[in-house]
Scaffold this motif. Structure first.
Motif, PDB file in Angstrom:
ATOM      1  N   ASP A   1      -0.096   2.283   6.234  1.00 55.29           N
ATOM      2  CA  ASP A   1       0.914   1.862   7.206  1.00 55.29           C
ATOM      3  C   ASP A   1       2.209   1.474   6.508  1.00 55.29           C
ATOM      4  O   ASP A   1       2.199   0.724   5.522  1.00 55.29           O
ATOM      5  CB  ASP A   1       0.403   0.651   7.997  1.00 55.29           C
ATOM      6  N   GLY A   2       3.320   1.988   7.018  1.00 57.47           N
ATOM      7  CA  GLY A   2       4.629   1.604   6.512  1.00 57.47           C
ATOM      8  C   GLY A   2       5.185   2.495   5.424  1.00 57.47           C
ATOM      9  O   GLY A   2       6.363   2.347   5.061  1.00 57.47           O
ATOM     10  N   GLU A   3       4.368   3.404   4.858  1.00 56.91           N
ATOM     11  CA  GLU A   3       4.897   4.309   3.834  1.00 56.91           C
ATOM     12  C   GLU A   3       6.027   5.140   4.448  1.00 56.91           C
ATOM     13  O   GLU A   3       5.969   5.555   5.609  1.00 56.91           O
ATOM     14  CB  GLU A   3       3.791   5.231   3.316  1.00 56.91           C
TER      15      GLU A   3
ATOM     16  N   GLY B   1      -4.913  11.876  20.540  1.00 56.51           N
ATOM     17  CA  GLY B   1      -4.108  13.061  20.267  1.00 56.51           C
ATOM     18  C   GLY B   1      -3.713  13.243  18.827  1.00 56.51           C
ATOM     19  O   GLY B   1      -3.106  14.249  18.480  1.00 56.51           O
ATOM     20  N   VAL B   2      -4.049  12.291  17.921  1.00 57.09           N
ATOM     21  CA  VAL B   2      -3.665  12.430  16.522  1.00 57.09           C
ATOM     22  C   VAL B   2      -4.838  12.827  15.638  1.00 57.09           C
ATOM     23  O   VAL B   2      -4.651  13.094  14.453  1.00 57.09           O
ATOM     24  CB  VAL B   2      -3.020  11.139  15.975  1.00 57.09           C
ATOM     25  N   ALA B   3      -6.035  12.866  16.164  1.00 57.48           N
ATOM     26  CA  ALA B   3      -7.193  13.210  15.346  1.00 57.48           C
ATOM     27  C   ALA B   3      -7.022  14.604  14.752  1.00 57.48           C
ATOM     28  O   ALA B   3      -6.701  15.556  15.451  1.00 57.48           O
ATOM     29  CB  ALA B   3      -8.466  13.146  16.191  1.00 57.48           C
TER      30      ALA B   3
ATOM     31  N   GLY C   1      -5.321  14.182   4.023  1.00 55.12           N
ATOM     32  CA  GLY C   1      -4.120  13.585   4.580  1.00 55.12           C
ATOM     33  C   GLY C   1      -2.863  14.289   4.104  1.00 55.12           C
ATOM     34  O   GLY C   1      -1.930  14.536   4.887  1.00 55.12           O
ATOM     35  N   ARG C   2      -2.837  14.613   2.831  1.00 55.57           N
ATOM     36  CA  ARG C   2      -1.693  15.360   2.292  1.00 55.57           C
ATOM     37  C   ARG C   2      -1.559  16.704   3.003  1.00 55.57           C
ATOM     38  O   ARG C   2      -0.462  17.095   3.404  1.00 55.57           O
ATOM     39  CB  ARG C   2      -1.869  15.593   0.796  1.00 55.57           C
ATOM     40  N   ALA C   3      -2.674  17.416   3.145  1.00 53.51           N
ATOM     41  CA  ALA C   3      -2.640  18.726   3.795  1.00 53.51           C
ATOM     42  C   ALA C   3      -2.126  18.613   5.228  1.00 53.51           C
ATOM     43  O   ALA C   3      -1.370  19.476   5.695  1.00 53.51           O
ATOM     44  CB  ALA C   3      -4.032  19.354   3.770  1.00 53.51           C
TER      45      ALA C   3
ATOM     46  N   MET D   1      -0.884   9.192  11.841  1.00 54.19           N
ATOM     47  CA  MET D   1      -2.027   9.862  11.220  1.00 54.19           C
ATOM     48  C   MET D   1      -3.288   9.073  11.534  1.00 54.19           C
ATOM     49  O   MET D   1      -3.279   7.831  11.503  1.00 54.19           O
ATOM     50  CB  MET D   1      -1.818   9.955   9.702  1.00 54.19           C
ATOM     51  N   GLY D   2      -4.366   9.762  11.810  1.00 52.85           N
ATOM     52  CA  GLY D   2      -5.624   9.082  12.070  1.00 52.85           C
ATOM     53  C   GLY D   2      -6.214   8.440  10.825  1.00 52.85           C
ATOM     54  O   GLY D   2      -5.955   8.882   9.701  1.00 52.85           O
ATOM     55  N   PRO D   3      -7.012   7.383  10.971  1.00 53.95           N
ATOM     56  CA  PRO D   3      -7.586   6.683   9.819  1.00 53.95           C
ATOM     57  C   PRO D   3      -8.520   7.555   8.985  1.00 53.95           C
ATOM     58  O   PRO D   3      -8.615   7.360   7.770  1.00 53.95           O
ATOM     59  CB  PRO D   3      -8.326   5.493  10.449  1.00 53.95           C
TER      60      PRO D   3
END
Length: 261
Positions: free
Chosen positions: A90-92, A110-112, A135-137, A124-126
């Motif tokens: 969070d916050g990046e 809707g973010v999964a 996550g990068r991809a 982004m989902g956890p």
């Protein structure tokens, strides 16, 4: 960047050499006939030497080329990439079209499985945030989709302005290149559109710098290579292209290129 010398040959590493405060990696080769120096991308200095030559002779060669080495080192430092690594927390901070957006790790509906821009945040989902490569991809995929959509609205006006046929467009990973142009498969140029490719990190930049890259690649529809007529065409379409190119060189080395920590 290499001082004038024979072409490189197979070599083997030797003990490092320090000459007047300059530390050099040494590579000796039985096939080499002359000394040579290179300044690597990471500013490492390498001395290429014929096998069996005296250390004193190598030191004399380095001293004779000290000014050249210092000039190249200053150039490397001035253009050295400063690309930051990011954390999926969070916050990046991430940038898109020159604006700052903060990452929100959330299980909002809707973010999964992907990344979305919602209310000024990149969400982004956890599950993705917990897997750095996934996550990068997902972030790269978002930049590709968003960048392609944005460019789709810019390409036709620029192509019309430059008097060229609008090429096909793709956005993806081009390594350290901002863009490329491939002419039609039949080898003709300036007639049918061909393919323009843009690198996804480009879309972190302000819009006027992305426009410069678009115009640059469109100029290749008419003129392959970077001859004088290429720059003449680009100057007609974008008189301030030199200023934009300089800004791109400076800002571009500070962009996120995909490293996750």
């Amino acid at each position: 960047m290499t001082a004038p010398a024979d072409p490189s040959t197979s070599s083997s590493p030797e003990a490092p050499l320090t000459v007047d405060g300059l530390s050099l990696r040494v590579r000796a080769s039985a096939r080499r006939r002359r000394f040579a120096l290179t300044v690597e991308a990471d500013a490492t200095l390498t001395l290429h030497t014929p096998a069996g030559r005296p250390v004193a002779e190598a030191e004399q060669f380095v001293r004779a080329h000290r000014d050249w080495l210092l000039t190249k080192l200053r150039e490397r430092e001035r253009t050295r990439p400063l690309n930051p690594a990011k954390q999926l927390v969070d916050g990046e901070v991430f940038r898109y079209l020159g604006r700052t957006y903060r990452l929100a790790v959330s299980d909002e509906e809707g973010v999964a499985g992907g990344v979305r821009l919602i209310a000024g945040r990149l969400v982004m989902g956890p599950d993705l945030a917990a897997e750095p490569q996934a996550g990068r991809a997902a972030l790269v995929d978002w930049y590709c989709r968003a960048g392609r959509n944005w460019t789709g609205h810019r390409l036709q006006p620029w192509a019309a302005r430059m008097g060229v046929t609008e090429p096909e467009l793709e956005v993806g990973d081009l390594g350290d290149r901002w863009g490329s142009y491939r002419p039609p498969q039949d080898g003709t140029t300036g007639v049918e559109g061909g393919l323009m490719s843009l690198g996804w990190p480009l879309f972190q930049l302000p819009m006027h710098l992305i426009d410069y890259v678009i115009a640059h690649e469109l100029a290749h529809v008419k003129v392959p290579g970077h001859r004088e007529d290429f720059w003449r065409l680009l100057r007609i379409a974008l008189p301030e292209y030199e200023d934009r190119r300089a800004d791109l060189d400076e800002l571009g080395r500070r962009l996120w290129m995909g490293d996750i920590r």
